[in-house]
Design a protein around this motif. Sequence first.
Motif, PDB file in Angstrom:
ATOM      1  N   ASP A   1      -5.064   7.090   9.548  1.00  0.00           N
ATOM      2  CA  ASP A   1      -3.934   6.507  10.258  1.00  0.00           C
ATOM      3  C   ASP A   1      -2.655   7.160   9.774  1.00  0.00           C
ATOM      4  O   ASP A   1      -2.283   6.987   8.614  1.00  0.00           O
ATOM      5  CB  ASP A   1      -3.891   5.002  10.030  1.00  0.00           C
TER       6      ASP A   1
ATOM      7  N   PHE B   1      -1.420   2.276  -7.767  1.00  0.00           N
ATOM      8  CA  PHE B   1      -0.276   3.101  -7.436  1.00  0.00           C
ATOM      9  C   PHE B   1       0.064   4.078  -8.554  1.00  0.00           C
ATOM     10  O   PHE B   1      -0.084   3.759  -9.743  1.00  0.00           O
ATOM     11  CB  PHE B   1       0.956   2.225  -7.167  1.00  0.00           C
ATOM     12  N   GLY B   2       0.556   5.241  -8.148  1.00  0.00           N
ATOM     13  CA  GLY B   2       1.120   6.168  -9.101  1.00  0.00           C
ATOM     14  C   GLY B   2       2.537   5.770  -9.467  1.00  0.00           C
ATOM     15  O   GLY B   2       3.067   4.790  -8.937  1.00  0.00           O
ATOM     16  N   PRO B   3       3.170   6.544 -10.350  1.00  0.00           N
ATOM     17  CA  PRO B   3       4.521   6.200 -10.799  1.00  0.00           C
ATOM     18  C   PRO B   3       5.613   6.523  -9.787  1.00  0.00           C
ATOM     19  O   PRO B   3       6.754   6.091  -9.946  1.00  0.00           O
ATOM     20  CB  PRO B   3       4.698   7.058 -12.051  1.00  0.00           C
TER      21      PRO B   3
ATOM     22  N   PHE C   1       5.462   6.919  -3.077  1.00  0.00           N
ATOM     23  CA  PHE C   1       4.327   6.514  -3.907  1.00  0.00           C
ATOM     24  C   PHE C   1       3.015   6.980  -3.285  1.00  0.00           C
ATOM     25  O   PHE C   1       2.839   6.951  -2.070  1.00  0.00           O
ATOM     26  CB  PHE C   1       4.262   4.993  -4.049  1.00  0.00           C
TER      27      PHE C   1
ATOM     28  N   TYR D   1       3.044   6.121   0.505  1.00  0.00           N
ATOM     29  CA  TYR D   1       4.046   5.135   0.882  1.00  0.00           C
ATOM     30  C   TYR D   1       5.440   5.705   0.601  1.00  0.00           C
ATOM     31  O   TYR D   1       5.627   6.575  -0.244  1.00  0.00           O
ATOM     32  CB  TYR D   1       3.913   3.852   0.050  1.00  0.00           C
TER      33      TYR D   1
ATOM     34  N   ARG E   1      -7.668   3.901  -3.849  1.00  0.00           N
ATOM     35  CA  ARG E   1      -8.446   2.663  -3.793  1.00  0.00           C
ATOM     36  C   ARG E   1      -9.920   3.014  -3.831  1.00  0.00           C
ATOM     37  O   ARG E   1     -10.378   3.922  -3.131  1.00  0.00           O
ATOM     38  CB  ARG E   1      -8.132   1.921  -2.494  1.00  0.00           C
TER      39      ARG E   1
ATOM     40  N   ARG F   1       8.171  13.919 -10.785  1.00  0.00           N
ATOM     41  CA  ARG F   1       8.638  12.540 -10.884  1.00  0.00           C
ATOM     42  C   ARG F   1      10.011  12.404 -10.229  1.00  0.00           C
ATOM     43  O   ARG F   1      10.334  11.334  -9.696  1.00  0.00           O
ATOM     44  CB  ARG F   1       8.726  12.103 -12.347  1.00  0.00           C
TER      45      ARG F   1
ATOM     46  N   TYR G   1       1.443  -8.273  -5.723  1.00  0.00           N
ATOM     47  CA  TYR G   1       1.656  -7.165  -6.647  1.00  0.00           C
ATOM     48  C   TYR G   1       2.933  -7.425  -7.434  1.00  0.00           C
ATOM     49  O   TYR G   1       3.856  -8.072  -6.944  1.00  0.00           O
ATOM     50  CB  TYR G   1       1.821  -5.840  -5.899  1.00  0.00           C
TER      51      TYR G   1
ATOM     52  N   GLN H   1      -2.630 -10.190  -0.803  1.00  0.00           N
ATOM     53  CA  GLN H   1      -2.549  -9.748  -2.192  1.00  0.00           C
ATOM     54  C   GLN H   1      -1.126  -9.920  -2.709  1.00  0.00           C
ATOM     55  O   GLN H   1      -0.161  -9.894  -1.932  1.00  0.00           O
ATOM     56  CB  GLN H   1      -2.937  -8.274  -2.313  1.00  0.00           C
TER      57      GLN H   1
ATOM     58  N   GLN I   1       9.364   4.043  -0.266  1.00  0.00           N
ATOM     59  CA  GLN I   1      10.091   2.806  -0.578  1.00  0.00           C
ATOM     60  C   GLN I   1      11.585   3.061  -0.599  1.00  0.00           C
ATOM     61  O   GLN I   1      12.080   3.947  -1.287  1.00  0.00           O
ATOM     62  CB  GLN I   1       9.638   2.239  -1.927  1.00  0.00           C
TER      63      GLN I   1
ATOM     64  N   GLU J   1      -7.966  -3.619  -3.593  1.00  0.00           N
ATOM     65  CA  GLU J   1      -6.909  -3.412  -4.568  1.00  0.00           C
ATOM     66  C   GLU J   1      -6.521  -1.937  -4.582  1.00  0.00           C
ATOM     67  O   GLU J   1      -7.385  -1.057  -4.634  1.00  0.00           O
ATOM     68  CB  GLU J   1      -7.389  -3.823  -5.964  1.00  0.00           C
ATOM     69  N   GLN J   2      -5.222  -1.693  -4.530  1.00  0.00           N
ATOM     70  CA  GLN J   2      -4.733  -0.318  -4.580  1.00  0.00           C
ATOM     71  C   GLN J   2      -4.088  -0.052  -5.932  1.00  0.00           C
ATOM     72  O   GLN J   2      -3.406  -0.918  -6.492  1.00  0.00           O
ATOM     73  CB  GLN J   2      -3.735  -0.059  -3.456  1.00  0.00           C
TER      74      GLN J   2
ATOM     75  N   TYR K   1      -2.778   7.365   5.580  1.00  0.00           N
ATOM     76  CA  TYR K   1      -3.921   6.837   4.837  1.00  0.00           C
ATOM     77  C   TYR K   1      -5.115   7.767   5.082  1.00  0.00           C
ATOM     78  O   TYR K   1      -5.405   8.106   6.231  1.00  0.00           O
ATOM     79  CB  TYR K   1      -4.144   5.406   5.314  1.00  0.00           C
TER      80      TYR K   1
ATOM     81  N   LEU L   1       8.621  -1.124   1.206  1.00  0.00           N
ATOM     82  CA  LEU L   1       7.486  -0.228   0.988  1.00  0.00           C
ATOM     83  C   LEU L   1       6.766  -0.034   2.320  1.00  0.00           C
ATOM     84  O   LEU L   1       6.214  -0.971   2.879  1.00  0.00           O
ATOM     85  CB  LEU L   1       6.564  -0.858  -0.048  1.00  0.00           C
TER      86      LEU L   1
ATOM     87  N   LEU M   1       3.934   2.180   4.636  1.00  0.00           N
ATOM     88  CA  LEU M   1       2.801   3.091   4.641  1.00  0.00           C
ATOM     89  C   LEU M   1       3.092   4.271   5.562  1.00  0.00           C
ATOM     90  O   LEU M   1       3.479   4.086   6.713  1.00  0.00           O
ATOM     91  CB  LEU M   1       1.547   2.365   5.122  1.00  0.00           C
TER      92      LEU M   1
ATOM     93  N   PHE N   1      -3.445   6.717  -0.164  1.00  0.00           N
ATOM     94  CA  PHE N   1      -2.334   6.244   0.659  1.00  0.00           C
ATOM     95  C   PHE N   1      -1.034   6.890   0.185  1.00  0.00           C
ATOM     96  O   PHE N   1      -0.808   7.022  -1.017  1.00  0.00           O
ATOM     97  CB  PHE N   1      -2.175   4.726   0.538  1.00  0.00           C
TER      98      PHE N   1
END
Lengths: 113, 114
Positions: free
Chosen positions: B56, B105-107, B91, B35, B95, B9, A36, A34, B37, B102-103, B48, B43, B45, B33
């Motif tokens: 995991d 994501f939040g802000p 983050f 994450y 999904r 935030r 992004y 993918q 960063q 496709e995931q 999950y 980024l 993980l 999920f």
Amino acid sequence: SQKIEQNSEALNIQEGKTATLTCNYTNYSPAYLQWYRQDPGRGPVFLLLIRENEKEKRKERLKVTFDTTLKQSLFHITASQPADSATYLCALISSGSARQLTFGSGTQLTVLP
Amino acid sequence: DAGVIQSPRHEVTEMGQEVTLRCKPISGHNSLFWYRQTMMRGLELLIYFNNNVPIDDSGMPEDRFSAKMPNASFSTLKIQPSEPRDSAVYFCASRPTGATNEQFFGPGTRLTVL
């Protein structure tokens, strides 16, 4: 060990040109790959998915290729615009995994007017 | 739909304090999920969940980190005690079921531990 590498941390191109970003991986057998887009201060946004049995996928000005022999994906933006400036991340899902993504470090693209 | 919602935030705290990050996934999504960063590591993980069950957590750095998902519409990531090296953007992503993976994501929550 498994590794995902994206070409040069930063890429500058002139407006109207085609931007080509590279994603190379080692020791993976990805079922999907993918791409992004991430803008500053925001979360990544999904752009395209390509499966291992697909060579190419297109969406408007975007094109992704997937070569499992070379272990590489190329991401192209044609007729680039300053609004395309962002960081682009590739992400892999391996065959047989629990369907979670592993992300590359990203390439920061700047399209100059 | 409002998308994935994260709060706060921004969080600034002192070393040793407990930090709780919150996430509300998109309604109907069955996977969630967390994450982290950073500039150095990109980024990563952390953990999950599928149908509210942790699948995991091998990415959780150490015992100071814990995550829960008590129901389909809420998850927390807790760091206790926090350390300066935990400073990062966290983050949450959700999904839906299906093969595309496709995931969304939040802000993100920008955490600074002093």
